[in-house]
Design a protein around this motif. Structure first.
Motif, mmCIF file in Angstrom:
data_model
loop_
_atom_site.group_PDB
_atom_site.id
_atom_site.type_symbol
_atom_site.label_atom_id
_atom_site.label_comp_id
_atom_site.label_asym_id
_atom_site.label_seq_id
_atom_site.Cartn_x
_atom_site.Cartn_y
_atom_site.Cartn_z
ATOM 1 N N ASN A 138 0.822 -1.213 0.000
ATOM 2 C CA ASN A 138 0.000 0.000 0.000
ATOM 3 C C ASN A 138 0.856 1.262 0.000
ATOM 4 O OD1 ASN A 138 -2.825 0.440 -0.148
ATOM 5 N ND2 ASN A 138 -2.793 1.381 1.857
ATOM 6 N N ASP A 163 -1.191 7.703 -2.200
ATOM 7 C CA ASP A 163 -2.598 7.729 -1.807
ATOM 8 C C ASP A 163 -3.113 6.346 -1.421
ATOM 9 O OD1 ASP A 163 -2.398 6.674 -4.330
ATOM 10 O OD2 ASP A 163 -4.165 7.688 -5.127
ATOM 11 N N GLY A 164 -2.210 5.361 -1.305
ATOM 12 C CA GLY A 164 -2.630 4.008 -0.955
ATOM 13 C C GLY A 164 -2.997 3.217 -2.185
ATOM 14 N N HIS A 187 -6.173 0.670 -0.595
ATOM 15 C CA HIS A 187 -7.263 1.144 0.241
ATOM 16 C C HIS A 187 -6.755 2.287 1.105
ATOM 17 C CE1 HIS A 187 -5.184 -1.104 3.377
ATOM 18 N NE2 HIS A 187 -5.213 -2.152 2.580
ATOM 19 N N SER A 188 -7.670 2.976 1.727
ATOM 20 C CA SER A 188 -7.279 4.062 2.616
ATOM 21 C C SER A 188 -6.695 3.496 3.900
ATOM 22 C CB SER A 188 -8.487 4.938 2.942
ATOM 23 O OG SER A 188 -9.454 4.185 3.661
ATOM 24 N N ILE A 189 -5.967 4.344 4.616
ATOM 25 C CA ILE A 189 -5.309 3.904 5.848
ATOM 26 C C ILE A 189 -6.317 3.346 6.840
ATOM 27 C CG2 ILE A 189 -3.966 4.708 7.831
ATOM 28 C CD1 ILE A 189 -2.730 6.800 5.906
ATOM 29 N N THR A 190 -7.468 3.977 6.953
ATOM 30 C CA THR A 190 -8.444 3.552 7.949
ATOM 31 C C THR A 190 -9.015 2.170 7.667
ATOM 32 O OG1 THR A 190 -10.145 4.750 6.697
ATOM 33 C CG2 THR A 190 -9.100 5.911 8.543
ATOM 34 N N ASP A 191 -8.863 1.670 6.439
ATOM 35 C CA ASP A 191 -9.337 0.321 6.106
ATOM 36 C C ASP A 191 -8.346 -0.769 6.507
ATOM 37 O OD1 ASP A 191 -11.757 1.086 4.996
ATOM 38 O OD2 ASP A 191 -10.897 1.369 3.000
ATOM 39 N N THR A 192 -7.121 -0.384 6.857
ATOM 40 C CA THR A 192 -6.074 -1.380 7.097
ATOM 41 C C THR A 192 -6.441 -2.402 8.167
ATOM 42 O OG1 THR A 192 -4.391 0.188 6.366
ATOM 43 C CG2 THR A 192 -3.642 -1.684 7.665
ATOM 44 N N TYR A 202 1.402 2.910 9.743
ATOM 45 C CA TYR A 202 0.893 4.273 9.662
ATOM 46 C C TYR A 202 0.665 4.813 11.076
ATOM 47 C CZ TYR A 202 -0.106 3.377 4.709
ATOM 48 O OH TYR A 202 -0.002 3.086 3.378
ATOM 49 N N ARG A 253 -17.220 -2.101 5.298
ATOM 50 C CA ARG A 253 -15.757 -2.182 5.211
ATOM 51 C C ARG A 253 -15.181 -2.801 6.492
ATOM 52 N NH1 ARG A 253 -14.962 1.469 0.949
ATOM 53 N NH2 ARG A 253 -12.709 1.678 1.251
#
Length: 768
Positions: A390, A395-396, A399-404, A433, A748
């Motif tokens: 990622n 920008d990933g 997925h976005s960081i919060t999805d990790t 992160y 998610r």
């Protein structure tokens, strides 16, 4: 420290000094940058979280070549300090050493320069034999001579000598017991995939070592009878002394649509088989050296067997050196997996999780047919490289960081429900992160406890759907990815996990040989080439006990066993090697065919059948790249459920079912069958469906997991009544004394429930 693999509660498990251990590793080593210093703060952190197993690259500067004042090839002076630095951070640490032997990465490329005649030679698609001969005579490190040939006897002996020297050095410095496993690595990133000769429009290996090896292999295969070689290759002039590696044009061309005609293209087929056996045998042989040097008390394995994923090429990874339609699978050697699984020298196999679909709503899949690994007593280690992968894009990438955290949970759930191990790639180069670091640390500690606790559960495969991949059929298909991309890569990553029931993936020969437990539904992804013996054995396994077989695209189309053809030919006529009658022989259904290449699609026309009555009328599916031949059903005794649409707008029966007294045969003309159709077939076969909402789902006798993109209220039906349903991530009871429950899933997200007897939770609560 004695390390071994034993069966424990139904699945291969790592035992350290006779104690079962959850195979949960931290991979400290980066793939670039400064290899000299380990990521000490990360090592300390994982130790504090209860994780004490570390995977680390270990051939960095050690294989340095002879120096002015030292004729040996080795410098082990950094080994002790590097491992001790980790032990200083975590005194309980034990190591899996990743031993990389690809010569292009050695200091100063000394090996390539010292042994230019031992280098792999690659050729462009347009290169002719005279140009290849020029590459052979001009042995100097350049764009055509990049790294060692796998067939080099000098390289093979050097690797064996280095392994013995390394292990003896560990003994001499008192660190032998701290190492529990050795991972044998070669090729790009150590994954036994060359890249230069298998992911591009370049082909190999044209080196003298490989030429010599191929000719010796041919002598063994054909019993040193030149007439047998000539007949097989359809060449009246070839001899064992003149046989050559196939030219690039021969690799790229197939003479029967997506299929190789063995009557005219056996030369290429032979080379692929030879390469695959070479790679498998080398890994087994190198691991055997470790077993011998350690008296069998250490684990050995490799990156290998990526048969579910290798439809990709360099373009997939951001390169621009090939057209997008090349496949890696035939040219890299990984088709030797079945051979390697039978080796007693192998304990584990490793891969990153599938590259096919890594984001939210996707699935964390093994690149190998994972249940075959289990069946043969090998443990699979997933390399969970989400963090590295990622971070390659600001920008990933996925997925976005919060999805990790949801992704981490998904991959742990996949591994714990399949009896796998997992390796988290986190280091100073790929740091967590900061925004989620506290939550991720808490999750890692929790996962370690859950994985250890789960060792006591029933860990046997529990699925009622078996998915079969035929490694042998790959030898007979094109190096373009138009069939493997849709038929395996996307079929598995997009649809199979969303049926609402778990599935197990095996090599076809494990079924043919009668080694797998009974299932209700058998899905054959690519059973294209079977001789008489395999056909008869497969029929004995499938045609009984009410079993349901689902065949995709061209089941049994290739038949090259001239001694007993499926359809007896007229006297003195050639055997019908590629014919629809061979498909009928396997499936019991009669077929027609079209020969014009086209990107075919399908739709349902019969909505009254139990399989299709819940399918929406606007559901269409198909392939994006042209296929040929194209098949349809011409059998009045079969029930047509839908049509295949192809060239000239032909609309022919393309999905059909035929019931026999003891079994049922279902045929679908295209690969990449969508989940609603698969779900209908599973329901028809009597498979227990936990849920029908299309979420990614894993299940065992005592665990159930769901990964969802959209979330919402879900109702789950269990196969039997249980005492308790317990959320293992949130540590709370959901229901008791029930065979169904409802939960509202967050979008998610990933959930993992224990479904079983309450007393098994007692030890989990005690560890928290």
């Amino acid at each position: 420290m004695k390390a071994e693999i034993r069966s424990h509660n139904g699945t291969p498990t790592i035992f350290l000094n006779d104690r079962p251990v959850f195979a949960n590793f931290n991979l400290l080593s980066p793939f670039d940058g400064d290899y000299r210093e380990p990521s000490l703060p990360v090592a300390r952190k994982f130790g504090e979280l209860g994780i004490h197993l570390y995977s680390i690259d270990s051939i960095i500067t050690e294989w340095c070549g002879p120096r002015k004042d030292d004729p040996s090839h080795y410098d082990f002076s950094t080994v002790g300090p590097r491992l001790h630095a980790i032990l200083d951070q975590n005194p309980n640490a034990h190591f899996l050493l990743r031993m990389g032997f690809e010569t292009r990465g050695l200091p100063g490329r000394w090996w390539n320069r010292a042994y230019p005649g031992e280098l792999e030679i690659v050729a462009e698609e347009a290169d002719s034999l005279p140009e290849i001969e020029r590459y052979r005579s001009n042995c100097v490190e350049d764009a055509n001579h990049i790294t060692q040939s796998y067939a080099s006897k000098i390289w093979q002996q050097h690797v064996k000598d280095l392994l013995r020297a390394y292990i003896r050095h560990l003994r001499s410095i008192g660190l032998y017991d701290r190492v529990i496993a050795y991972q044998i690595a070669a090729g790009a990133s150590g994954e036994w995939v060359k890249g230069d000769s298998d992911q591009m429009n370049r082909f190999g290996d044209y080196s003298q070592p490989m030429l010599k090896h191929f000719r010796a292999w041919l002598r063994r295969k054909y019993g040193n009878y030149v007439f047998s070689l000539r007949k097989a290759w359809d060449d009246d002039h070839v001899t064992f002394d003149t046989a050559d590696v196939p030219l690039p044009q021969e690799h790229y061309m197939t003479r029967h649509g997506v299929f190789r005609d063995p009557a005219r293209e056996q030369k290429v087929i032979d080379y692929y088989i030879c390469l695959s056996e070479l790679c498998a045998d080398l890994i087994a042989e190198f691991c055997g050296v470790v077993k011998d040097e350690t008296n069998g008390e250490k684990l050995t394995g490799a990156f290998f067997g990526y048969l579910m994923d290798l439809a990709w090429n360099v373009n997939f990874f951001g390169g621009s050196h090939a057209g997008p339609d090349y496949s890696t699978i035939q040219r890299c050697g990984h088709l030797g997996l079945a051979r390697l699984l039978r080796s007693p020298n192998i304990d584990f196999l490793v891969s990153p999780y599938s590259y096919a679909f890594r984001g939210i709503g996707g699935e964390g899949l093994a690149m190998q047919p994972s249940e075959s690994c289990r069946l043969h007593g090998k443990i699979y280690l997933m390399e969970e490289d989400t963090l590295m992968h990622n971070r390659f894009e600001t920008d990933g990438r996925m997925h976005s960081i919060t999805d990790t955290p949801a992704i981490y949970k998904r991959h742990f759930a996949y591994c714990v429900t399949h009896g796998h191990g997992i390796t988290w790639l986190q280091s100073s180069h790929y740091a967590e992160y900061p925004e989620i670091e506290a939550a991720a640390n808490q999750l890692h500690a929790h996962i370690q406890k859950l994985g250890t606790w789960a060792l006591q559960l029933d860990r046997r495969p529990q699925a009622e759907i078996a998915v079969l991949l035929d490694d042998e059929s790959y030898y007979y298909t094109t190096v373009k990815n138009n069939i493997s991309l849709a038929g395996v890569f996307y079929q598995r990553s997009i649809s199979l996990a969303r049926i609402g029931a778990p599935h197990d993936v095996y090599l076809l020969d494990d079924l043919i040989e009668g080694n797998i437990p009974p299932y209700k539904l058998y899905i054959f992804l690519n059973a294209f080439r079977l001789n008489r013996a395999r056909r008869e054995a497969l029929a004995r396994q499938i045609r009984r006990d009410g079993r349901v077989a689902l065949w995709l695209y061209a089941p049994g189309y290739l038949y090259d066993d001239a001694s007993s053809p499926a359809i007896p030919p007229p006297k003195d006529a050639p055997v019908a090697v590629l014919h629809t009658e061979n498909m009928t022989d396997l499936t019991g259904i009669r077929f027609g065919k079209g020969d014009n290449p086209w990107a075919l699609h399908m739709h349902i026309t019969n909505f009254q059948h139990p399989i299709t009555r819940d399918v929406p009328q606007d559901l269409f599916w198909g392939v994006q790249q042209p296929l040929a031949p194209i098949f349809h059903v011409e059998d009045p005794s079969a029930t047509a459920l839908g049509q295949v649409v192809y060239s000239l707008g032909r609309c022919k029966p393309g999905i059909a079912i035929k019931e026999f007294p003891n079994w049922t045969s279902i045929y679908v003309a295209t690969p990449n069958l969508p989940a609603p159709i698969l779900r209908g077939i599973a329901r028809y076969a009597g498979v227990h469906l936990y849920n029908e909402c299309g979420d990614v789902l894993y299940a065992t006798a005592e665990l159930l997991s769901v990964h969802t993109a959209g979330g919402g209220l879900r109702k789950f039906r269990l196969p039997q009544r249980v005492e308790v349903v317990y959320d293992l991530f949130e540590m709370r009871e959901i229901a008791r004394d029930t065979d169904e429950f409802e939960e509202t899933l967050q979008p998610r997200s990933t959930r993992l429930w224990f479904v079983g007897a309450r007393d098994k939770l007692m030890s989990l609560w005690a560890s928290m």
